[in-house]
Write an enzyme that holds these catalytic residues in place. Structure first.
Site, short mmCIF file in Angstrom:
data_model
loop_
_atom_site.label_atom_id
_atom_site.label_comp_id
_atom_site.label_asym_id
_atom_site.label_seq_id
_atom_site.Cartn_x
_atom_site.Cartn_y
_atom_site.Cartn_z
N HIS A 146 39.99 97.89 77.12
CA HIS A 146 40.53 97.24 75.79
C HIS A 146 39.64 97.84 74.69
O HIS A 146 40.38 98.22 74.01
CB HIS A 146 40.65 95.89 76.17
CG HIS A 146 41.15 95.12 75.14
ND1 HIS A 146 42.40 94.52 74.94
CD2 HIS A 146 40.59 94.57 74.05
CE1 HIS A 146 42.55 93.79 73.83
NE2 HIS A 146 41.43 94.18 73.21
N GLU A 147 38.46 97.42 74.72
CA GLU A 147 37.62 97.66 73.60
C GLU A 147 37.42 99.29 73.18
O GLU A 147 37.56 99.76 72.20
CB GLU A 147 36.16 97.18 73.76
CG GLU A 147 36.18 95.70 74.08
CD GLU A 147 36.63 95.05 73.09
OE1 GLU A 147 36.90 95.43 72.01
OE2 GLU A 147 37.19 93.82 73.59
N HIS A 159 40.46 100.33 71.52
CA HIS A 159 40.36 99.70 69.95
C HIS A 159 39.87 100.87 68.92
O HIS A 159 40.21 101.19 67.83
CB HIS A 159 39.65 98.67 69.65
CG HIS A 159 40.28 97.09 69.95
ND1 HIS A 159 41.49 97.05 69.22
CD2 HIS A 159 39.82 96.17 70.85
CE1 HIS A 159 41.99 95.67 69.71
NE2 HIS A 159 40.95 95.42 70.52
N TYR A 219 44.50 95.19 61.46
CA TYR A 219 44.14 94.08 62.43
C TYR A 219 44.58 92.85 61.96
O TYR A 219 43.76 91.85 61.62
CB TYR A 219 42.80 94.12 62.77
CG TYR A 219 42.32 93.47 64.10
CD1 TYR A 219 42.80 93.92 65.23
CD2 TYR A 219 41.68 92.30 64.15
CE1 TYR A 219 42.51 93.61 66.57
CE2 TYR A 219 41.37 91.57 65.40
CZ TYR A 219 41.83 92.21 66.69
OH TYR A 219 41.55 91.74 67.73
N GLU A 230 46.18 94.83 69.31
CA GLU A 230 45.81 94.29 70.64
C GLU A 230 46.61 94.79 71.80
O GLU A 230 45.83 94.95 72.93
CB GLU A 230 45.91 92.69 70.45
CG GLU A 230 44.53 91.92 69.79
CD GLU A 230 43.65 92.42 70.58
OE1 GLU A 230 43.72 91.95 72.05
OE2 GLU A 230 42.52 92.67 70.13
N ASP A 252 43.01 83.61 64.28
CA ASP A 252 43.07 84.71 65.12
C ASP A 252 43.78 85.95 64.47
O ASP A 252 44.49 86.61 64.92
CB ASP A 252 43.70 84.30 66.43
CG ASP A 252 43.60 85.66 67.58
OD1 ASP A 252 42.70 86.53 67.33
OD2 ASP A 252 44.62 85.49 68.35
N HIS A 293 45.97 87.74 69.35
CA HIS A 293 46.03 87.82 70.73
C HIS A 293 46.92 87.03 71.39
O HIS A 293 46.80 86.86 72.65
CB HIS A 293 44.39 87.00 71.30
CG HIS A 293 43.26 88.07 71.02
ND1 HIS A 293 42.66 87.96 69.58
CD2 HIS A 293 42.93 89.16 71.70
CE1 HIS A 293 41.97 88.98 69.69
NE2 HIS A 293 42.00 89.49 70.77
ZN LIG Z 1 41.01 93.38 71.25
#
Ligand SMILES: [Zn+2]
Length: 444
Positions: free
Chosen positions: A162-163, A166, A177, A186, A259, A264
């Protein structure tokens, strides 16, 4: 929805109350210095090859330790090709980066995250009891978790994927974002994180569990994972954490200022579309739906692309495969109530803050981490034993000097309400005084 509904306030207070033994961090000052350096890096634009990477030039990646501090990248522990270190966090990060590079290289013919073979730096053991993982614009960073709710963030390989994704997104569509484009950012990270997990496990779309972050919770927590792509909103339901707040349809889209606009939470909608497309196309997710999503991501879409715009891009990409593929992808978006459109604009607007508290209350909500879990805390001035310290800190804070926002993927976002005045600040822009204030209010 109002700003406190990601997790009900009474449950957030229970989370805060479950961490009464934490002292105020001694690393705030160091954090600020590091964050200032990170801001400098961002201002200079994408330039990942610098500093520590030169020492291991020619290798694909390397893993560092922050040794529970906040200095990045920290000390080199394991370079690419070196034997296992014996430190599980280091070796998990190693395997995850190696697998991520292989996924993008072998399936999508992409050399590292920038498409030009950039050296990947990952740092583990970031800060103490740190419940998060993030991509800071230049490198991957992982906390060890608090040992009560969360285990170390290198444990689930899909969180690492996931990271890493990004970073890929930053160098391709560079999706803003915030709001819908942020939720897409995301979701794309979850989609390729899940592809990584499925590919390493040798599971087809039909065989996969579609969970993100399985194994990250301590055994006492009632939950399977951070998120479920096949059934958003069902990953956990726990007395401390509350219930998984993800939604799975535009009918349930959450408007919130927390957020970065619920990135998310609303990511559950495109997540479900990816799951439906992958199972509809059949075979392996990384090969079928993964190729379509990657083609859409790299098709020249704008940074403010919303769900409808991305849906159209995936259908266009699927048409290059076959008419049946385009139909399966179109059906996936239809089931989550997203109507594909071309030329649609951002949809990244942030609703105005609502529900300002009374003038004697100072509160904070921290949201935005990879876990999607928010925490809140407040002090009623004059009634709470922390009042004196809070007043002293506030006397040194100039709210008017808080600069414009520059959100980073998965970094915390702090919403302060100071005697009725709302202020939103990113983790990497917190001053030492506001950092201490947030820890006081969250009882950390
Ligand atoms: Zn993320």
């Amino acid at each position: 929805m109002s700003r406190c509904q990601i997790v009900p306030p009474f449950l957030l207070e229970r989370i805060a109350a479950s961490h009464p033994d934490r002292g105020v961090s001694a690393t705030s000052r160091i954090t600020l210095q590091i964050d200032a350096r990170l801001r400098g890096r961002r201002e200079s634009g994408p330039a990942p090859l610098a500093g520590p990477m030169a020492a291991v030039a020619g290798d694909a990646f390397s893993v560092y330790t922050a040794a529970n501090g906040s200095d990045l990248p920290g000390s080199l522990v394991r370079a690419a090709g070196a034997p296992a270190s014996g430190d599980p966090a280091v070796d998990e990060a190693y395997s995850g980066v190696e697998g991520s590079l292989a996924l993008f290289s072998e399936v999508y013919a992409r050399s590292s995250y920038d498409g030009k073979g950039a050296h990947v730096v990952a740092t583990v053991h970031y800060e103490k009891d740190y419940d998060n993982a993030f991509w800071d614009g230049s490198q991957l960073v992982f906390g060890d978790g608090d040992g009560k709710v969360f285990r170390r963030f290198t444990t689930p390989v899909d969180v690492l994927g996931h990271e890493f994704t990004h970073a890929v997104t930053q160098y391709t569509a560079n999706l803003t974002y915030q709001g819908q484009s942020g939720a897409l950012n995301e979701s794309i990270s979850d989609a390729f994180g899940s592809c990584l997990k499925q590919r390493l496990a040798g599971r087809s779309a039909a065989e996969a569990d579609w969970l993100i972050g399985e194994g990250i919770f301590e055994p006492s927590i009632q939950g399977k994972a951070l998120r479920s792509m096949s059934a958003p909103g069902t990953a956990y339901d726990d007395p401390t954490l509350g219930k998984d707040p993800q939604v799975a349809s535009m009918d349930d889209y959450v408007d919130t200022v927390e957020d970065n606009g619920g990135v998310h939470t609303n990511s559950g909608i495109p997540n479900k579309a990816f799951y439906l497309a992958a199972t509809g196309l059949g075979g392996d997710s990384w090969d079928g739906a993964g190729r379509v999503w990657y083609a859409a991501l790299t098709s020249g879409i704008r940074p403010d692309t919303d769900f409808a715009g991305f849906a159209a891009a995936t259908i266009t990409a699927a048409q290059a495969v076959s008419a049946q593929a385009a139909e399966a992808v179109g059906s996936a978006w239809e089931q989550v109530k997203v109507t594909p459109a071309s030329g649609s604009s951002g949809g990244t607007g942030v609703p105005a803050p609502t529900g300002t508290a009374g003038t004697s209350v100072v509160s904070v909500t921290r949201s935005g981490g990879v876990t999607g879990v928010s925490r809140s805390g407040h002090v009623r001035l004059g009634e709470d034993p922390r009042s004196e310290r809070v007043e002293a800190l506030l006397a040194q804070v100039d709210l008017a000097s808080v600069g414009s926002r520059d959100p980073q993927p998965d970094r915390f976002v702090y919403h302060f309400n100071i005697r009725g005045e709302e202020v939103v600040i990113d983790e990497h822009d917190l001053s030492p005084n506001l950092h201490e204030l947030s820890r006081l209010l969250l009882e950390e």
